[in-house]
Design a protein around this motif. Structure first.
Motif, PDB file in Angstrom:
ATOM      1  N   LEU A   1       0.751  -1.068   0.004  1.00 41.54           N
ATOM      2  CA  LEU A   1       0.164  -0.027  -0.045  1.00 41.54           C
ATOM      3  C   LEU A   1       0.710   1.287   0.009  1.00 41.54           C
ATOM      4  CD1 LEU A   1      -2.704   1.149   0.216  1.00 41.54           C
ATOM      5  CD2 LEU A   1      -2.590   0.958   2.815  1.00 41.54           C
ATOM      6  N   ALA A   2       1.875   1.163   0.727  1.00 39.05           N
ATOM      7  CA  ALA A   2       3.029   2.284   0.753  1.00 39.05           C
ATOM      8  C   ALA A   2       3.512   2.670  -0.570  1.00 39.05           C
ATOM      9  CB  ALA A   2       4.060   2.222   1.787  1.00 39.05           C
TER      10      ALA A   2
ATOM     11  N   SER B   1       6.885   2.433   3.885  1.00 41.73           N
ATOM     12  CA  SER B   1       6.125   3.155   4.916  1.00 41.73           C
ATOM     13  C   SER B   1       6.597   4.504   5.249  1.00 41.73           C
ATOM     14  CB  SER B   1       5.689   2.231   5.868  1.00 41.73           C
ATOM     15  OG  SER B   1       5.040   3.238   7.010  1.00 41.73           O
ATOM     16  N   ASP B   2       8.053   4.257   5.732  1.00 46.05           N
ATOM     17  CA  ASP B   2       8.700   5.318   6.178  1.00 46.05           C
ATOM     18  C   ASP B   2       8.967   6.514   5.053  1.00 46.05           C
ATOM     19  OD1 ASP B   2      10.005   4.759   9.126  1.00 46.05           O
ATOM     20  OD2 ASP B   2       9.980   2.724   7.802  1.00 46.05           O
ATOM     21  N   LEU B   3       9.132   6.192   3.814  1.00 45.69           N
ATOM     22  CA  LEU B   3       9.460   6.995   2.798  1.00 45.69           C
ATOM     23  C   LEU B   3       8.311   7.775   2.739  1.00 45.69           C
ATOM     24  CD1 LEU B   3      11.180   5.000   0.257  1.00 45.69           C
ATOM     25  CD2 LEU B   3      11.925   7.166   1.362  1.00 45.69           C
ATOM     26  N   GLU B   4       6.917   7.115   2.639  1.00 44.69           N
ATOM     27  CA  GLU B   4       5.777   7.810   2.403  1.00 44.69           C
ATOM     28  C   GLU B   4       5.335   8.930   3.483  1.00 44.69           C
ATOM     29  OE1 GLU B   4       1.066   7.236   1.146  1.00 44.69           O
ATOM     30  OE2 GLU B   4       2.231   5.553   1.885  1.00 44.69           O
ATOM     31  N   LEU B   5       5.504   8.054   4.676  1.00 44.90           N
ATOM     32  CA  LEU B   5       5.101   9.070   5.614  1.00 44.90           C
ATOM     33  C   LEU B   5       5.846  10.301   6.155  1.00 44.90           C
ATOM     34  CD1 LEU B   5       4.116   6.563   8.666  1.00 44.90           C
ATOM     35  CD2 LEU B   5       2.755   7.802   7.396  1.00 44.90           C
ATOM     36  N   TRP B   6       7.418  10.211   5.745  1.00 44.27           N
ATOM     37  CA  TRP B   6       8.245  11.319   5.390  1.00 44.27           C
ATOM     38  C   TRP B   6       7.806  12.355   4.584  1.00 44.27           C
ATOM     39  CZ3 TRP B   6      12.214  12.199   1.971  1.00 44.27           C
ATOM     40  CH2 TRP B   6      13.036  13.590   2.224  1.00 44.27           C
TER      41      TRP B   6
ATOM     42  N   ALA C   1       9.770  11.923  11.028  1.00 43.88           N
ATOM     43  CA  ALA C   1      11.150  12.675  10.687  1.00 43.88           C
ATOM     44  C   ALA C   1      11.796  11.989  10.145  1.00 43.88           C
ATOM     45  CB  ALA C   1      11.474  12.699  12.406  1.00 43.88           C
ATOM     46  N   GLY C   2      11.806  10.904   9.483  1.00 38.97           N
ATOM     47  CA  GLY C   2      12.498  10.229   8.593  1.00 38.97           C
ATOM     48  C   GLY C   2      13.808   9.552   9.367  1.00 38.97           C
ATOM     49  N   ALA C   3      13.792   9.455  10.435  1.00 42.51           N
ATOM     50  CA  ALA C   3      14.816   8.690  11.192  1.00 42.51           C
ATOM     51  C   ALA C   3      15.340   7.295  10.686  1.00 42.51           C
ATOM     52  CB  ALA C   3      14.475   8.755  12.660  1.00 42.51           C
ATOM     53  N   ASN C   4      14.480   6.685  10.102  1.00 44.07           N
ATOM     54  CA  ASN C   4      14.911   5.254   9.804  1.00 44.07           C
ATOM     55  C   ASN C   4      15.249   5.291   8.100  1.00 44.07           C
ATOM     56  OD1 ASN C   4      14.033   4.125  12.061  1.00 44.07           O
ATOM     57  ND2 ASN C   4      11.780   4.008  11.546  1.00 44.07           N
ATOM     58  N   LEU C   5      15.655   6.607   7.388  1.00 47.83           N
ATOM     59  CA  LEU C   5      15.852   6.610   6.178  1.00 47.83           C
ATOM     60  C   LEU C   5      17.311   7.016   6.223  1.00 47.83           C
ATOM     61  CD1 LEU C   5      13.054   9.102   4.855  1.00 47.83           C
ATOM     62  CD2 LEU C   5      13.032   6.236   4.764  1.00 47.83           C
ATOM     63  N   LYS C   6      18.017   6.728   4.819  1.00 45.25           N
ATOM     64  CA  LYS C   6      19.279   6.930   4.816  1.00 45.25           C
ATOM     65  C   LYS C   6      19.536   7.912   3.626  1.00 45.25           C
ATOM     66  CE  LYS C   6      23.547   4.384   3.555  1.00 45.25           C
ATOM     67  NZ  LYS C   6      24.511   3.109   3.082  1.00 45.25           N
ATOM     68  N   TYR C   7      20.194   8.985   3.660  1.00 45.66           N
ATOM     69  CA  TYR C   7      20.345   9.971   2.771  1.00 45.66           C
ATOM     70  C   TYR C   7      21.823   9.904   2.417  1.00 45.66           C
ATOM     71  CZ  TYR C   7      16.441  11.392   5.614  1.00 45.66           C
ATOM     72  OH  TYR C   7      15.244  11.379   6.567  1.00 45.66           O
ATOM     73  N   THR C   8      22.048   9.769   1.107  1.00 42.24           N
ATOM     74  CA  THR C   8      23.399   9.844   0.501  1.00 42.24           C
ATOM     75  C   THR C   8      23.226  10.806  -0.785  1.00 42.24           C
ATOM     76  OG1 THR C   8      22.862   7.755  -0.887  1.00 42.24           O
ATOM     77  CG2 THR C   8      23.823   7.412   1.180  1.00 42.24           C
ATOM     78  N   GLY C   9      24.494  11.149  -1.167  1.00 36.32           N
ATOM     79  CA  GLY C   9      24.850  12.210  -2.350  1.00 36.32           C
ATOM     80  C   GLY C   9      24.545  13.763  -1.871  1.00 36.32           C
TER      81      GLY C   9
END
Length: 241
Positions: free
Chosen positions: A141-142, A205-210, A216-224
């Protein structure tokens, strides 16, 4: 995602939303952290009003110009009446039947089935946040929610003058797939392949809610190029208002 699956998710997410509404007669004293200007009563009434509006979009096959009569109805009455009429309307139509929508390429009942499934899911999260911690959105669903959020809502709302042409592309990556946001002269484009200077990675789910500003996106990884993180958040904030 198949329309039948979206209907099932709509019913499930509505039931989850309804189950967390407190028994208190007055919901105005309960705040909604993810929508700080709203009380719980505002949230409940809003969802019901959205349902009633979409009923008119389908039945009129035109943009509604009148507000449904809610005289004497409590927020919970509006919600329950709205959902009952929405379900009835969906039962009376095929997904391919015509309906007015704000997305020109898709003027169908199926568009609203999908939109209401995700609208209900996001507001279910709001309701949970108001009384406890929110539970995640199912991965499939996400993923469909990210499809809609990026390829429909973002693309339909953002004009070229609202971003800088030639900005490095952005990839949002879940365990199952990726979405690439391309900044082009004619329009902003979303595809499932490409190269990106900014990569934002995590569970769907974390991407959609962020992206919906519900986490807050604490479970996401940001690169580049991390400038792209702010760019996509700003654009989605604009597109979902």
């Amino acid at each position: 995602m198949e329309t039948s699956e979206l209907r099932r998710h709509l019913e499930t997410e509505y039931a989850r939303l309804r189950s967390v509404i407190p028994d208190a007669e007055d919901l105005t004293g309960i705040t909604v952290p993810s929508c700080p200007e709203w009380s719980f009563a505002d949230l409940v009434r809003h969802v019901g009003e959205v349902y009633l509006h979409k009923v008119d979009c389908i039945r009129l096959n035109a943009r509604p110009t009148q507000v449904p009569d809610r005289t004497g109805l409590s927020p919970l009455d509006v919600l329950e009446r709205g959902f009952a009429l929405l379900n009835q309307t969906f039962d009376e139509h095929q997904p391919q039947d015509p309906a007015w929508t704000w997305f020109a390429p898709d003027q169908s009942v199926g568009f609203w089935i999908r939109r209401m499934a995700h609208e209900t899911t996001v507001h279910r999260v709001d309701a949970e946040l108001a009384v406890n911690d929110a539970s995640e959105i199912g991965a499939e669903l996400a993923e469909d929610g990210l499809d809609e959020l990026l390829a429909v809502m973002l693309v339909a709302d953002i004009e070229p003058h609202e971003y800088r042409i030639g900005r490095p592309d952005i990839e949002l990556r879940s365990p199952a797939r990726s979405w690439f946001v391309h900044f082009e002269p004619e329009s902003l484009r979303v595809s499932d392949e490409g190269r990106a200077t900014t990569v934002i990675q995590g569970p769907a789910s974390d991407l959609e809610l962020w992206l919906y500003n519900r986490a807050a996106g604490a479970n996401l990884k940001y690169t580049g190029d991390l400038m792209g993180v702010g760019v996509i958040k700003d654009l989605l904030t604009e597109a979902t208002q």
